[in-house]
Each structure stands twice: as structure tokens, then as C-alpha cells.
Enzyme design. Structure first.
Site: not given
Ligand SMILES: [Ca+2]
Ligand SMILES: [Ca+2]
Ligand SMILES: [Ca+2]
Ligand SMILES: [Ca+2]
Ligand SMILES: [Ca+2]
Ligand SMILES: [Ca+2]
Ligand SMILES: [Ca+2]
Ligand SMILES: [Ca+2]
Ligand SMILES: [Ca+2]
Ligand SMILES: [Ca+2]
Ligand SMILES: [Ca+2]
Ligand SMILES: [Ca+2]
Ligand SMILES: [Ca+2]
Ligand SMILES: [Ca+2]
Ligand SMILES: [Ca+2]
Ligand SMILES: [Ca+2]
Lengths: 129, 129, 129, 129, 129, 129, 129, 129, 129, 129
Positions: E34, E41, E56-58, E75-76
Site C-alpha cells: 500500500c 495489499d 505473452v509467455e506465462l 489501485h488505479e
Molecule cells: Ca484495497
């Protein structure tokens, strides 16, 4: 920021204003008072929005929800009021507020209200198979 | 308002007539009589509507549902009758009534009927990703 | 009406022909015989329709489903046959029949067939938020 | 028909070629080998198609799935290969193959590929309320 | 390839570039810090994309997610950053990244961001009944 | 073994008679006729048993269930009859038969009957935390 | 048997009195009146019993439940009354009645009452792993 | 350790032999061949055990499960064989093996077998409210 | 009875004191204040009891729960306090109170406390198969 | 209290030491490193305990869980270590720790370990019907 209930919604700058993207917020911890009986009412509140220049700050949103704890309000009016307040604070491109109220007398009630910024057109949705 | 079953639907003024918004109402507590056998039938009734100037009052809606307790009615007719009565009482922009009837003889039956006010066009839905 | 299996589908007059509305019917109690092995097959059958002048009577529908108990039939043909028979009996505006067959050899199979009356156009759906 | 794994897909005539209808097939019993480690991989395979003149025969489809038991294949290529083989065998109007692979290293992967016959247009879907 | 956290996303050639098809990837094993409190988080991250020339290779994707373990991020911003990085690495036709963050203070938050390659038009979706 | 319905239950030797272990068998594909109305009834049948020297063969069990397709029988009697027949065929240490009958007239009914071989004592169950 | 509500519970002879076995009956279609407000109350009623010489007949049980449609009754008293009436009618070895009442004022209530015939001892339960 | 299928189960020392504690292991990725038809069978295998001096190593367990990929085996025998092999490798205080086999011919089958070391008594379980 | 929050729990006479029977009560509508931060906390409260001479009246119980709306309280103390108050009011034979508190900081907490009247022995439970 | 990861578990006095009651704690937010590969592992940790004189403080518990973020540990040892640490800090009457580890290589693993204070006997559980 105070930790008392407050109608004051804080915002922060949208870090990616060049994109239309979606923020979903949901809390099962909303309570107010029934305007008829004065007894507690309970609801889940959902917010879905496309930010423009500002995003709503989550801690202040929690204090905002808290501010309804001692207030009465009909379901329809209250859900629309939350939308109006959040739009005033964040001026989003699009916002939807959903109030899912606990059953009363065997009846379940939801209210859903939306705001669209004038001139904003939602991107054509891509439905992947 | 009396607490006897009643066909009289009460309304209150829509506090936000400037917006098209949605009210969802649902009760699992609907019962009537089978028109063929006279025995009790049970259903869940859902109402979804966009109010115009009036909203249906929930307590009177409950008494209205109660009024079917001693009445017979085929599923198709009954669901359409509830729609007709609610439209007469509230003159909404849009309304949908869904009757989800309990299984009989191994067969499940639902009926869904809708009303749209002339000239009303639903807002283009925004499908957020 | 007899309580023997019967291909005869009974109908009753649609009480609300002025509206396009939906009737959903579903039974988990369908069984026929596998055309290859002669052993019992099991399915759930769903019917969704918009009636025109006639609705299918549920008791006769049950006897109709019963009539498949001693008949063989491939999943694809059988689901289409049920649609054809129900369309012949009720001349609906729209009808969809779905057959959800029990797993065999680790494979699940569904078949979905639809009928639309010529000239009938489905009402623009209203997607409430 | 042999009960050995086989790449040979059998078909039978579509009994109702005059209708666009849907066949859904699903098996949770698909296994192949990881092309990197040689260890077993597991998946659920779903097929949704609108047949034209031919339908895929389920027993041969099972032997076809079995034929991957000793083969390696990346998720993306394998799902597309199943689509290509089934299209070659049945020449459908439309087909979708979905591979839902078991979690590996905390990561879940699905792959979805579609084929549409040239000139075929899907019927306008009817969304009943 | 190293087994240390890494911002370096590996790719492999799309074996079927002639088709628009979908790859879904999901992990419930995302954790960062966070940016306000420095505490861990947790989130589920979903990726849905239509590859162009590269996938994309996993394993490298897993190391990429790991690289956030000691980083802070709102988060955004974080969800948009993952989208930006994956688009830079794979240049897809379409990509959607969804971050489903664990509840904090009674509030659930999701963020969804999309990229569309210029000129790319999603195939008309086929909705089978 | 014939593929016609049959009351003849086949068995095979228990490969591990030195251990008390459990075999659970369940089929959602049981149908008989209602002894009152003659109409089809449907049920799920569950069998839980500790074999002694013989185990019931699954294909013959399926033909045994099939033999009820044209027979009437009250729920209580029928469930007990299945237990009696399976005990006669396999002489188990313990057996439980559960019949879960489909809802009729809004009422759900299950019947559960057990057999214990004289002198057999169930091992003390180990409840791991 | 009449198809009017009735307090008269019919029985039939237990076909297998030599075994202690279980009959489970459940209906989600119970409704009575609230003794305080006179408004409809709704409940699911479950019955679990070990019959002695008599079993309750299901059609008469349905009429018995129907007989509460116009009667008031507190949850606790009503559930115990159903137990008392069923014990009087069937003299079982054991019986349990459970009333699961619909939520009122945000509060869910269940009541569970049992009867054991004097001298009857439940068989030691066999918990299979 | 090789990455080929192997009957060789590896173990490591139990780090806490002074405590009776439980290890649960479960894989939905078990496949073998049907001893009658030679076609693939699928199952979920669960192991619950109280280790004594040795714990089973998970990678070798995976190779052990893999070793059944080309082997036939009846459900009952196979489940007991897995128990016997794991007991031989780890000499646990208690072990339970559960095989949950995929539905065949509409019939679901589980097999559960247990081992208890002589003289070992399970701790009295604590059922917290 | 007043419709203000109140610590006063009302009771009514147990109509069936001759039987040990169970009353379950549950509300998802409990809220108090966090004693550390002063912010709202939310919980579901469950009560299971065997009444002796008195039962708790549900409306007064609701006012009792309401009385915590402006009070702080640690989860452990609060759950035990509710038990103590309900035991003081109803003197039951047995009572269990469960507090299921909403997640905070990624941690879920429940507290369960029980009271048994001296000398009361729970009836031997009957576990029907 | 610091907001850095810490092995130091804080406690507070049990407010109701005269009762045996239960505290359940659960977090889906546990992560450590795989001792073999060094890559992140994820788990849900559950704690059930009967406190004696001390209860564990939730904020310090969260910092304690955080302290594993950069540590390796086998599932069996780690779960037992958490139990040992929590018992050392709180000296409970009873404690159970459950570690539910995320699937790896198609295998799910749980570990459950318990502590009982010498001389403590769990109250006879009351199983209400
Ligand atoms: Ca949260
Ligand atoms: Ca709620
Ligand atoms: Ca309400
Ligand atoms: Ca219902
Ligand atoms: Ca019905
Ligand atoms: Ca089938
Ligand atoms: Ca699977
Ligand atoms: Ca994979
Ligand atoms: Ca999670
Ligand atoms: Ca069924
Ligand atoms: Ca029945
Ligand atoms: Ca109630
Ligand atoms: Ca099988
Ligand atoms: Ca809650
Ligand atoms: Ca908490
Ligand atoms: Ca793991």
C-alpha cells in the site's frame, strides 16, 4: 483527514486521464435510519464510474457513507443523493450508483441511478468470446 | 393506511423526475389459489420500473399482493393483471413484471410482461468493462 | 383430459394477445430411449415463447413429454421435433426449445432451436441498469 | 468404429438443415502433455456450433480427444487446432472452441477461437425479457 | 529464464495470427504494498486479449507480477501500468486488464482498463441462443 | 450381459475383503410410475455400502434401476425394496439406500433405509481436524 | 379425500415396520397469519421421522398445512403444534419438525422441536468415511 | 528426481513428529484406463493423513499419479492400491484415500479406504462451537 | 413498547416448557463502533437457545441490538455481553451467541460463547441417516 | 505499535476468563516464499482457539503474518511454527491452526495442527437439532 463522519468528499488527480477506464467500488456497510419509523436501515452501495480528471478518495468516501448513520432517507431519494454528491465532487465522465436495501416486510428493493457527462460517448464495448 | 388486503395501490411523488432511473422490487411472499383445483399456488413476483411522476408505495404494494390470497388466477393472466394495475397506479416510463411460479407436476413456469410509455425511449445502456 | 401419454397438445386462448410477453416453461423430468443402445436417456427441456393467439396447456404438455418415454431419438432431431410440434399446436410469435441432455461418456450435450413467425419483430429489449 | 484413439472425426447428416440451431458440447475429460516439461496437462473443452449439412458424431469426438493424450501442445495452438479439425470435418456455419486449462503456477488460462463460414450471417438474437 | 522477479516480459510468436481469438489469463496471487501505509495489499489480476503477432509467455508474466511484491502503488495507477507494460511487450489487437483488490475498511475496489490497437475493429460477436 | 431391463443384479469378488472400506454410488437417472396416478415419478438414488465378499457390478445395477421404469411404487416401499434386493445380491457388511424424490404438489420427500450384517461393528470413525 | 383445507391427517400402514428407517418431508409452501398484525407470514416446514406402524399420507399433509392459511400463530407455538398433531396421527418412533420462518424486521427465526417414543433408542449411527 | 512417471514415492522427515497433525492433499488431475474398454477414466484423488516419521514428497506423488496414465484398474482396487502404496512409503499413524470417479452411464462412484497403525488412537476430537 | 433503542429485553412465556426445543435467531443488521478508532463496525449476530420458562420477544431484541449503534466494544467482550444480557433476561436451559464480524485489515473474526443452566443436560442427539 | 513486519505477537487480557469460548480468526492474505524455488507461495490461514488469560491482538497478528513475506518454509513446518508461536504468546486452553495452500502442479495441500493445554478438557459439545 478527520475520522469523524463527513459530507466532504476528497478527491485525487486521475493518473491516466487519457484513457476511459472503470472504477468499481462496493461496500456492504451502509446504514441509515428509516424516515418513517426512525429505525435503522441497512444497504449495500455500489459505485461504477469512468473518472475524468478526479477520482474519489476511499477514506473520505467511507466517512461520507458514515455521515448517513443518523439520517433518515427514502431509498429512491438517498440513492440519487449519493449520485448527485459524488458527481459534484468528481465530475466524472460516467457514474452509476446502486443501492441494494435489506428486505423489509418480505420485500427487497434496489435503486439504480446514472449520470453521463454531456457529450461523453461510451466506447463501443468489446465482447470477447 | 389499513392493514387489510386491498387492491388500492398508493403512490408518492418521484423526487427525481428529471432522471431516468430504475427501481427493482421483489417479493418471495406471493400466494393465490389455483383456478382449477382451488388449492394454494405460490410465486416470487419481481417488478422493475423507471418511474415518471409517481412511485409505488411499498406498504400498499404489500397489501395489494395480499389481496390475491383468496383469488384464483392463471399464471399468464395474473402476471399481466399485476402489470396493468401497477401501470394504472403509477403511469411509469417503463415497467416489467415477472412471476416465477413454484413447480407443479415437475414443471416450472415463469411469465414476464412489460409496459412502455408511448414516446419513451430507453437511454442507450452503458456497458462498462 | 386423459392421463395417458399423448402427442396431442392442448391449448387455451391467450388472455392478453395485445402484448408481446414471455412464457418460460422448464421440466427436469424428460426421458426417452437412446436410438443406438435402447437404454434410457434423460434431459431437462426448456421452452421460452411469445404467444400469439394460443398458449400451451401445461397438463397436456406433461402428457406430451411422457409420450417420449418409450421412443428413441437423437438429441438434435428430438429437440427440433419438440419445437416443430409446439409451433404446430400454438402458432406462436416466437419460440425457443432447449434440450439439456445428461452426460454420456464424459460428454455433455445441449441443443437449442428457435422458431420466429414471419413478419414478427422482437420488441427492442430494454436493458435497465 | 474402433475404440482406439483416432484423429478421424465421424459425422452424420444434419436432420434439420433448414434451421440455424445450436449444438453445445462440453467435456471435462481432456488431457495432453505439456510441450515444455512433458508432464500431463488437463483441460475442459467446450464446442458451440451451428451445423450446416453435417454434425459431429460424439463417440468419434471422444476418440479424437483421446488422441491428444500422448501429444504435447501449447494451449493457444491446441485450441486452434481442435477448431481447425472440427471445421474440416463438419464444415459448419459457425463454430467456437473454448479450452479451459487447469491452473499452473497460480495462473489460470483459457483460449477461445471461432470460425464463421463465408457469407453466413448469424440470425438477429431474440433477447426475451 | 531467471527465477527472480523481473519487469522483463517475454513473448512467443502467435501461431495463428490469421484469426482474431481470445486468451484469458487470471491469477489470484498478486501482492504489492500500500503506498500510504507500506503494508501488503492483495489482488486478483485478470488479462483478456486478442493477440496480434506475439503472445505473452506465462512464466515471465509470473516473474513480472512478482516484481510488484516490494513496490507500492495505488489501485488505479497500478492496473493501468500493467496494461501499459503488457501492451508494450505484445502489441496486441485488444487487451483488457482487471484488478480486483481485497477489501479494505469494508470497501471493495476493482479497476478495469482497456487498450485497442488503432484501426482494429472487434468481430461482430455471435450470440448463439 | 443383456442390455434389457433386469431385476438380476450381478456381482464381482471384493478384491480387498480384509479391509472395511466404503463404496458410494449415485444416479440422478431413476424413474418409475406413481402407484396412484400411473404418471412418471423421478428420483435420485444413492447407495453407500461396506462390501463383504461381493461388490455390485455397475452395468447390472443400471439395468436393475431400468427395471423400475414401468413399475409403480410408493416412495417408502420402493426405497426399502432396493435395499432388500441389493443386500440379497451382495450380502454386505453395511448398506444404506437413499431415495430423493422429485417435488410433487410443493412437497419434497426423501427416504433412507439401512442394513447392518449381524455382528458387524462399524470401525470407530477417525475425525481428523 | 376432500380438496379443502383440513386438520384431519390421513395415514397409511408402514410397509416395513421391522426396520428403523427415515422419511424426510419438506415444503417451502407454508403460510399463516401473524398473530400480532394479522398479515401473512411465510415459512418452510421440514419433517424428519422414523415411522412405527403408520406413515403420514402426503396429500392430507398438504391439506393440513393449508388449514393454517387463515390462522394466526407465534412461530414457537405453531412449530410445536405441528409436531403434536403429527405425533397424534402417526405415533412415530421419532419425529422432528423444523419451521424456518421468513425474515421480519431484519431478523431470521427457526424453531426445531422433537418427539421420541418412550423406550425407543436410536440405532447407533454408522458414519462411513 | 526424474520427470517421468514413476511408482517410486519419495519422502522427507516429519519435522514435528511429537504432534498428531493432519495433512490433506487433493488432485483433480488423476487419469487411468478403464479395464473393460481401455478408454480413459478420470478421477479426483484425496489423501488425508497423520504422519509418523515421514511425509510424502509432493513432486514424487505427482509422478506416482502419472504412472497410472497407461494402466487399467477397477475403481475399488485402484483406490485401495494407492492407499497400500502410500502406507508402504510413509508408514503413517493414519491415512485415508478417497477416489471420486467421473460419472459413467449416469452413475457416480466414490471409493474410500483407510489405514490405522496398530496401537494408534486418534486424539479425542475437539468440536469448538 | 417504544421504538427507541433500549437495553430492556422483553420476554413472553414459553408455551411448551415441557419440551427441550431449539429457537434460532439471526440478524445481519448489527452495527457498533470500533473502540479504537470510533468508526462503525458491522456484524451478523446469531442466537441459538433452548428456552426454559421464557422466550425473548423479537421486537425488543431488535431494539436491544439497536442500542449498540453508538457504543464501542471489542468483539470478544461484546459477544459475551450479549450472551450475559440474554441469559439474565430469559434464564434459558442453554444459549449460544455467535458474532461474525466484518473483515478488517484482511482479517475475519468470529466469537462464540455459550451458557448452560446448572444441572441441565442436553438430550442425546438423534442423528438420522 | 510499529507498522513493520514483526515476529512479536501482542496480547490483551481475556475479559471473560471464567468461560470457555471460541475465537475464530481467518486471513486469505498470507504469503511466503517456496523453500525450493524461492518463488512466492500463497495461503489462507485459520486460527480457532479457546483463550485462557490472554487473547492475541489482531494488528500485531497481521504484522506477524507479514513477517513471513520474505521467508521460505515448507507447508507442514510453517503451519506448525505458527501454532507454536501463537501458543507461546497466548498460552491458550486450546488452539488449532489451519494452512490452506494454493494449488501447485495440480495439487492442493492443507495442514492442520492443534495444541491442548495439559489438563484442559473441552466442554461436552451441545448439538442442538
Ligand atoms: Ca484495497
Ligand atoms: Ca446486506
Ligand atoms: Ca427497505
Ligand atoms: Ca419460493
Ligand atoms: Ca405452477
Ligand atoms: Ca446424452
Ligand atoms: Ca478439471
Ligand atoms: Ca496451464
Ligand atoms: Ca483473494
Ligand atoms: Ca432430478
Ligand atoms: Ca414425490
Ligand atoms: Ca418471521
Ligand atoms: Ca467411473
Ligand atoms: Ca455482513
Ligand atoms: Ca473486525
Ligand atoms: Ca502449495
Amino acid at each position: 483527514m478527520s475520522t469523524l463522519p463527513s459530507k466532504q468528499l476528497e478527491t485525487f488527480d486521475n493518473a491516466v486521464p487519457e484513457r476511459d477506464y472503470t472504477i468499481h467500488i462496493e461496500t456492504p456497510e451502509f446504514t441509515c435510519l428509516c424516515p418513517k419509523t426512525g429505525q435503522p436501515d441497512f444497504a449495500t452501495i455500489k459505485i461504477d464510474y469512468v473518472p475524468d480528471l478526479k477520482c474519489v478518495e476511499l477514506k473520505s468516501l467511507k466517512l461520507y457513507f458514515w455521515s448517513y448513520r443518523e439520517e433518515g432517507g427514502f431509498h429512491e431519494k438517498l440513492t440519487n443523493q449519493i449520485l448527485t454528491d459524488l458527481v459534484a465532487a468528481t465530475a466524472p465522465r460516467f457514474m452509476r450508483v446502486t443501492g441494494i436495501f435489506n428486505v423489509r416486510g418480505g420485500v427487497y428493493t434496489n435503486v439504480v441511478a446514472e449520470y453521463r457527462k454531456e457529450g461523453w460517448v461510451a466506447p463501443t464495448p468489446v465482447h470477447l468470446p
